[in-house]
Design an enzyme around this catalytic site. Structure first.
Site, mmCIF file in Angstrom:
data_model
loop_
_atom_site.group_PDB
_atom_site.id
_atom_site.type_symbol
_atom_site.label_atom_id
_atom_site.label_comp_id
_atom_site.label_asym_id
_atom_site.label_seq_id
_atom_site.Cartn_x
_atom_site.Cartn_y
_atom_site.Cartn_z
ATOM 1 N N HIS A 53 0.839 -1.196 0.000
ATOM 2 C CA HIS A 53 0.000 0.000 0.000
ATOM 3 C C HIS A 53 0.876 1.249 0.000
ATOM 4 C CE1 HIS A 53 -2.952 3.003 1.256
ATOM 5 N NE2 HIS A 53 -3.919 2.118 1.082
ATOM 6 N N PRO A 63 -5.698 -3.567 1.149
ATOM 7 C CA PRO A 63 -4.871 -4.293 2.122
ATOM 8 C C PRO A 63 -3.478 -3.659 2.235
ATOM 9 C CG PRO A 63 -4.865 -5.458 0.041
ATOM 10 C CD PRO A 63 -5.806 -4.292 -0.137
ATOM 11 N N GLU A 64 -2.724 -4.104 3.216
ATOM 12 C CA GLU A 64 -1.379 -3.565 3.433
ATOM 13 C C GLU A 64 -0.447 -3.912 2.277
ATOM 14 O OE1 GLU A 64 1.656 -1.542 5.689
ATOM 15 O OE2 GLU A 64 -0.527 -1.465 5.504
ATOM 16 N N SER A 65 -0.604 -5.075 1.685
ATOM 17 C CA SER A 65 0.165 -5.432 0.487
ATOM 18 C C SER A 65 -0.621 -6.476 -0.294
ATOM 19 C CB SER A 65 1.556 -5.953 0.855
ATOM 20 O OG SER A 65 1.468 -7.135 1.625
ATOM 21 N N ARG A 95 -4.439 4.355 6.029
ATOM 22 C CA ARG A 95 -3.318 4.913 5.267
ATOM 23 C C ARG A 95 -3.780 5.879 4.168
ATOM 24 N NH1 ARG A 95 1.567 3.119 6.583
ATOM 25 N NH2 ARG A 95 1.934 0.959 7.268
#
EC number: 3.2.1.113
Length: 630
Positions: A459, A507-509, A531
């Site tokens: 992200h 998602p974060e990644s 974020r």
């Protein structure tokens, strides 16, 4: 003639020769065991001495370190003088090497003299009584305290405040746009009011538990990170009463003389960046004074053999260290590479060049280092000046280093050509080795690990879409259109990572392996912590293209945050964006107010303005003013 022996004599039977009685006196043909032992010891000592001498010869590895640009740190320099071919440079070896040796000898003599002086002073102290020594110590303590008070109260030199453009642009004419902008403002007020009620003075808020929260990046002290971080957002949104509340807290409570170990990077972008942005917006001197006080506390972090700062520093003792997990004690590219703009502004505001010199030394060192495939690895050892693990990413550990190169060029009114060249070189290598297109046609930025491309995008890397668009103007060989298109492709990929979840939050990644595209696979990568990077890219693309899709994508994300992250005590991240009934992590991050909400707001505002002049003045850190293009 006999044939020469081809086998060892020990393997052949030879009859003994009878030479008869000796014609000379008898002597021993062999040594006693003790004599052999002594002879062996002497021989061993001689060999050891000869072998050990190699360690005292000049080491070629030291010359390699000079190539890394560490001359200023490792050895003293002697000016080449007026008659030299290259005046203004420094000599290390060459025709005037004897001058360098003389300089070294002078330094040794000075060290020897200082040592003898210290011994004499110690002897004098020992002759005094215990009461006299205690009295002297107390006098010295009082003197230091007095000097610190004088230093803290010393007024900074007056600096004219720039005439900022576009801070207030009026209300949009379109009712729908006006309502959306007011909704973003209401979300900001909900986040701030709950922090004000339940977490005031703490670094962050736990909105479900309704109490303060402090991650380890801020140490153990209550430094009000959310207050400082959110000041410019409050000012831009016209929440002036809330802004004044924050200003009063800073005047009365913000103290950096605390025994607390903090992240140099995080404190720089959130505190120094936030304070400088608030100063430039409001003109209130207290923000400038506090920014300088904190910067002085961070300077000891640069006391390393290379000048590359430690990741952590104790604000009271000045002792620094690095994260234990960071590639054998390395410093991190995105951390030591994200100090430049704030420190340049500090030198501008104070007239003290120390801040400028610290960050320019980092840049000069990086310029002289070899880069595998033209890529900057994420880890650099501050003791040796050598790269750590060969891991390169535009996401976590690397991201803002590239952003700061570009914005340093913009902030200088496009005169910092050195920064622009470093940016262009880096982006060309990134495009060649890290940027790929998936089978489904999505352009993504992978991570390079020890010669292998990992097809995973974080992200944090989604900010790069906006960066490519911002850097399109001024790019090499007239590639502006190419980089604007590349920014748009990255924006589309990151939007897909949001759109393919149950909550419409990213998602974060996310990975690109086979049939899996723009989707998180591991449970530990499925969370969303409020974020801003995707929203930032939408904002840039909207401003440069005015394509309505980016405004719409931004609004969809705002509604998803409102629906799934809003709780009665503020806003919380979620642990799994693929679950329709998410579990909250109970943390309202300071950057949610400082960045995410700030970057939503201008997309719902149609007032035109010229933002390039602002780039010359504002520190464009994550705690900066959105109108400056962060």
């Amino acid at each position: 003639m006999t044939t020469p022996a081809l086998l060892p004599l020990s393997g052949r039977r030879i009859p003994p020769l009878n030479l008869g009685p000796p014609s000379f006196p008898h002597h021993r043909a062999t040594l006693r065991l003790s004599e052999k032992f002594i002879l062996l010891l002497i021989l061993s000592a001689f060999i050891t001495l000869c072998f050990g001498a190699f360690f005292f010869l000049p080491d070629s590895s030291k010359h390699k370190r000079f190539d890394l640009g560490l001359e200023d740190v490792l050895i003293p320099h002697v000016d080449a003088g007026k008659g030299a071919k290259n005046p203004g440079v420094f000599l290390i070896h060459g025709p005037d090497e004897h001058r360098h040796r003389e300089e070294e000898e002078r330094l040794r003599n000075k060290i020897r003299a200082d040592h003898e002086k210290a011994l004499e002073e110690a002897k004098e102290k020992l002759r005094k009584s215990r009461e006299e020594i205690r009295a002297e110590i107390q006098t010295e303590k009082n003197k230091v305290v007095q000097e610190m008070k004088i230093k803290e109260n010393k007024p900074l030199p007056p600096v004219p405040i720039p005439n900022l453009v576009g801070i207030s642009g009026g209300d949009p004419e379109d009712n729908d746009i006006r309502e959306k902008r007011e909704k973003i403002k209401e979300m900001m007020k909900h986040a701030w009011d709950n922090y004000r009620t339940y977490g005031w003075g703490h670094n962050e808020l736990r909105p479900i538990a309704r109490k303060g929260h402090s991650p380890n990046i801020f140490g153990s002290s209550q430094m009000g990170a959310t207050i400082v971080d959110a000041l410019d957002t409050l000012y831009i949104m016209g929440l002036h009463a809330e802004f004044l509340d924050g200003q009063r807290w800073i005047e009365d409570n913000l103290d950096f003389s605390v025994n607390s170990e903090v992240s140099v990077f995080e404190v720089n972008i959130r505190f120094i960046g936030g304070l400088l942005a608030a100063y430039y917006l409001s003109g209130e001197e207290i923000f400038k004074i506090k920014a300088v006080q904190l910067a002085e506390k961070l300077l000891p972090a640069f006391n390393t053999p290379t000048g590359i700062p430690w990741a952590m520093v104790n604000l009271k003792s000045g002792v620094g260290r690095n994260w234990g997990w960071a590639s054998a004690g390395s410093s991190i590219l995105a951390e030591f590479g994200t100090l430049h703009m704030e420190f340049i502004h500090l030198s501008y505001l104070t007239g003290d060049l120390i801040y400028y010199k610290k960050v320019m030394h980092i840049r000069k060192l990086l310029q002289k280092m070899d880069r595998p495939n033209g890529l900057y690895p994420n880890y650099l050892n501050p003791r040796t000046g050598r790269w750590g693990q060969y891991h390169t990413s535009v996401g976590g550990l690397g991201d803002s280093f590239y952003e700061y190169l570009l914005k340093a060029w913009l902030m200088s009114d496009k005169t910092d050509h050195e920064a622009r060249k470093m940016y262009d070189d880096a982006i060309e290598a990134i495009e060649k080795h890290l940027i790929k297109k998936s089978r489904g046609g999505l352009v993504f930025i992978g991570e390079w690990k020890n010669g292998h491309l990992e097809k995973k995008m974080g992200h944090l890397a989604c900010f790069a879409g906006g960066m490519f668009a911002l850097g399109a103007d001024g790019s090499r060989t007239d590639k502006a259109g190419h980089y604007l298109e590349l920014g748009a492709e990255i924006a589309r990929t990151c939007h897909e990572s949001y759109d393919r979840t149950a909550l419409k939050l990213g998602p974060e990644s996310f990975k690109f392996d086979g049939a899996v595209e723009a989707v998180a696979v591991r449970q530990a990568e499925k969370y969303y912590i409020l974020r801003p990077e995707v929203i930032e890219t939408y904002w840039y693309l909207w401003r440069f293209t005015h394509d309505p899709r980016y405004r719409q994508w931004g609004w969809e994300a705002a509604l998803a945050i409102e629906k799934y992250c809003r709780v009665s005590g503020g806003f919380s991240g979620v642990k799994d964006v693929y679950s329709s009934t998410p579990t909250h992590d109970d943390v309202q991050q300071s950057f949610f107010l400082a960045e995410t909400l700030k970057k939503f707001s201008p997309m719902q505002k149609v007032t035109s303005f010229s933002w390039l002049p602002v780039l010359r003045w504002l520190p464009l850190s994550p705690a900066c003013v959105i109108l400056a293009g962060c």
